[in-house]
Write a protein that holds these residues in place. Structure first.
Motif, mmCIF file in Angstrom:
data_model
loop_
_atom_site.group_PDB
_atom_site.id
_atom_site.type_symbol
_atom_site.label_atom_id
_atom_site.label_comp_id
_atom_site.label_asym_id
_atom_site.label_seq_id
_atom_site.Cartn_x
_atom_site.Cartn_y
_atom_site.Cartn_z
ATOM 1 N N SER A 193 0.819 -1.221 0.000
ATOM 2 C CA SER A 193 0.000 0.000 0.000
ATOM 3 C C SER A 193 0.849 1.265 0.000
ATOM 4 O O SER A 193 0.455 2.274 -0.577
ATOM 5 C CB SER A 193 -0.949 0.005 1.192
ATOM 6 N N ARG B 133 1.790 3.340 -3.470
ATOM 7 C CA ARG B 133 0.935 4.231 -4.247
ATOM 8 C C ARG B 133 1.368 5.685 -4.103
ATOM 9 O O ARG B 133 1.346 6.438 -5.084
ATOM 10 C CB ARG B 133 -0.525 4.071 -3.844
ATOM 11 N N VAL C 8 2.138 8.039 -7.260
ATOM 12 C CA VAL C 8 1.302 9.209 -7.563
ATOM 13 C C VAL C 8 2.171 10.462 -7.663
ATOM 14 O O VAL C 8 2.009 11.271 -8.589
ATOM 15 C CB VAL C 8 0.189 9.387 -6.501
ATOM 16 N N LEU D 223 -1.844 8.170 -13.337
ATOM 17 C CA LEU D 223 -2.724 8.753 -12.328
ATOM 18 C C LEU D 223 -4.099 8.102 -12.337
ATOM 19 O O LEU D 223 -4.651 7.773 -11.281
ATOM 20 C CB LEU D 223 -2.862 10.261 -12.544
ATOM 21 N N VAL D 224 -4.654 7.913 -13.524
ATOM 22 C CA VAL D 224 -5.979 7.288 -13.635
ATOM 23 C C VAL D 224 -5.948 5.873 -13.042
ATOM 24 O O VAL D 224 -6.842 5.476 -12.294
ATOM 25 C CB VAL D 224 -6.461 7.277 -15.101
ATOM 26 N N LEU E 132 -3.848 4.691 -10.799
ATOM 27 C CA LEU E 132 -3.544 4.686 -9.367
ATOM 28 C C LEU E 132 -4.712 5.115 -8.492
ATOM 29 O O LEU E 132 -4.777 4.725 -7.328
ATOM 30 C CB LEU E 132 -2.324 5.568 -9.099
ATOM 31 N N VAL E 133 -5.619 5.919 -9.023
ATOM 32 C CA VAL E 133 -6.767 6.333 -8.221
ATOM 33 C C VAL E 133 -7.990 5.443 -8.474
ATOM 34 O O VAL E 133 -9.028 5.631 -7.844
ATOM 35 C CB VAL E 133 -7.136 7.824 -8.444
ATOM 36 N N ASN E 134 -7.861 4.478 -9.347
ATOM 37 C CA ASN E 134 -8.959 3.575 -9.658
ATOM 38 C C ASN E 134 -9.317 2.742 -8.423
ATOM 39 O O ASN E 134 -8.423 2.245 -7.733
ATOM 40 C CB ASN E 134 -8.544 2.661 -10.809
ATOM 41 N N PRO E 135 -10.609 2.575 -8.131
ATOM 42 C CA PRO E 135 -11.016 1.791 -6.964
ATOM 43 C C PRO E 135 -10.459 0.363 -6.942
ATOM 44 O O PRO E 135 -10.143 -0.158 -5.872
ATOM 45 C CB PRO E 135 -12.547 1.782 -7.056
ATOM 46 N N THR F 260 -7.583 -0.595 -8.002
ATOM 47 C CA THR F 260 -6.193 -0.493 -7.577
ATOM 48 C C THR F 260 -6.108 -0.259 -6.081
ATOM 49 O O THR F 260 -5.340 -0.927 -5.379
ATOM 50 C CB THR F 260 -5.474 0.645 -8.340
ATOM 51 N N THR F 261 -6.888 0.701 -5.583
ATOM 52 C CA THR F 261 -6.827 0.995 -4.144
ATOM 53 C C THR F 261 -7.280 -0.208 -3.327
ATOM 54 O O THR F 261 -6.685 -0.502 -2.288
ATOM 55 C CB THR F 261 -7.667 2.239 -3.797
ATOM 56 N N ARG G 193 -11.212 3.605 1.313
ATOM 57 C CA ARG G 193 -11.714 4.933 0.984
ATOM 58 C C ARG G 193 -12.423 5.503 2.191
ATOM 59 O O ARG G 193 -12.934 4.752 3.029
ATOM 60 C CB ARG G 193 -12.658 4.866 -0.206
#
Length: 138
Positions: free
Chosen positions: A75, A78, A82, A117-118, A120-123, A125-126, A133
Motif C-alpha cells: 500500500s 501508491r 502518484v 494517475l488514472v 492509481l486512483v482507480n477503486p 487499484t486501491t 476509501r
C-alpha cells in the motif's frame, strides 16, 4: 499468505506498475546517456553533466521502487507512484514547449503520467493495495 495475495492481481494494478517501471527505465536510461556523454567528452560541462546523470539515475529509483511495490501489492507504493506522475506532468509540458525532438517524448511522458494517475486512483487499484476509501467499513 493473505487473501489479497491469493486473489489475482487486477489488470489496472499491473498496468500502474508497468507505467512506473517504464518511467523508471526512461530516467535511468537518460542518466546513463548523460554519463556516457560526460565520460566521452561530448558534454560541455563535465561536472554538470555528471551531476545531471547521477540525479536522473537517483530519481529513476523512486518509480522503480514504486513499481516493485505496486507489483507486490504494498500500500505504501501508491504514494511515490502518484507523486512521480504529478511531477511528470510539468516536465512533459516543458518538453512540449520545445521546438525539437523533445515534443514526441513530451507527448509520451504526458500520456504515461495521465494514464498512471488514472490507474492509481482507480477503486480496483486501491482495493488491491488494501487502501480504504473514506466512509468505507474496516
Amino acid at each position: 499468505m493473505s487473501s489479497a495475495e491469493q486473489t489475482p492481481r487486477p489488470t489496472r494494478l499491473a498496468a500502474a506498475a508497468a507505467v512506473a517501471g517504464v518511467e523508471a527505465l526512461g530516467l535511468v536510461a537518460g542518466g546513463v546517456y548523460m554519463a556516457v556523454n560526460a565520460l566521452t567528452g561530448t558534454a560541455g560541462d563535465l561536472t554538470g553533466a555528471v551531476m545531471g546523470a547521477v540525479t536522473l539515475v537517483a530519481l529513476g529509483l523512486i518509480p522503480l521502487v514504486a513499481a516493485r511495490g505496486l507489483w507486490l501489492r504494498r500500500s505504501w507504493s501508491r504514494g511515490p507512484a502518484v507523486i512521480t506522475q504529478i511531477l511528470a506532468l510539468p516536465v512533459a509540458w516543458q518538453m512540449l514547449q520545445a521546438n525539437s525532438v523533445m515534443i514526441p517524448a513530451g507527448i509520451v511522458l504526458g500520456v504515461l503520467a495521465v494514464t498512471g494517475l488514472v490507474l492509481l486512483v482507480n477503486p480496483a487499484t486501491t482495493e488491491a493495495l488494501g487502501i480504504r476509501r473514506p466512509g468505507q467499513e474496516a
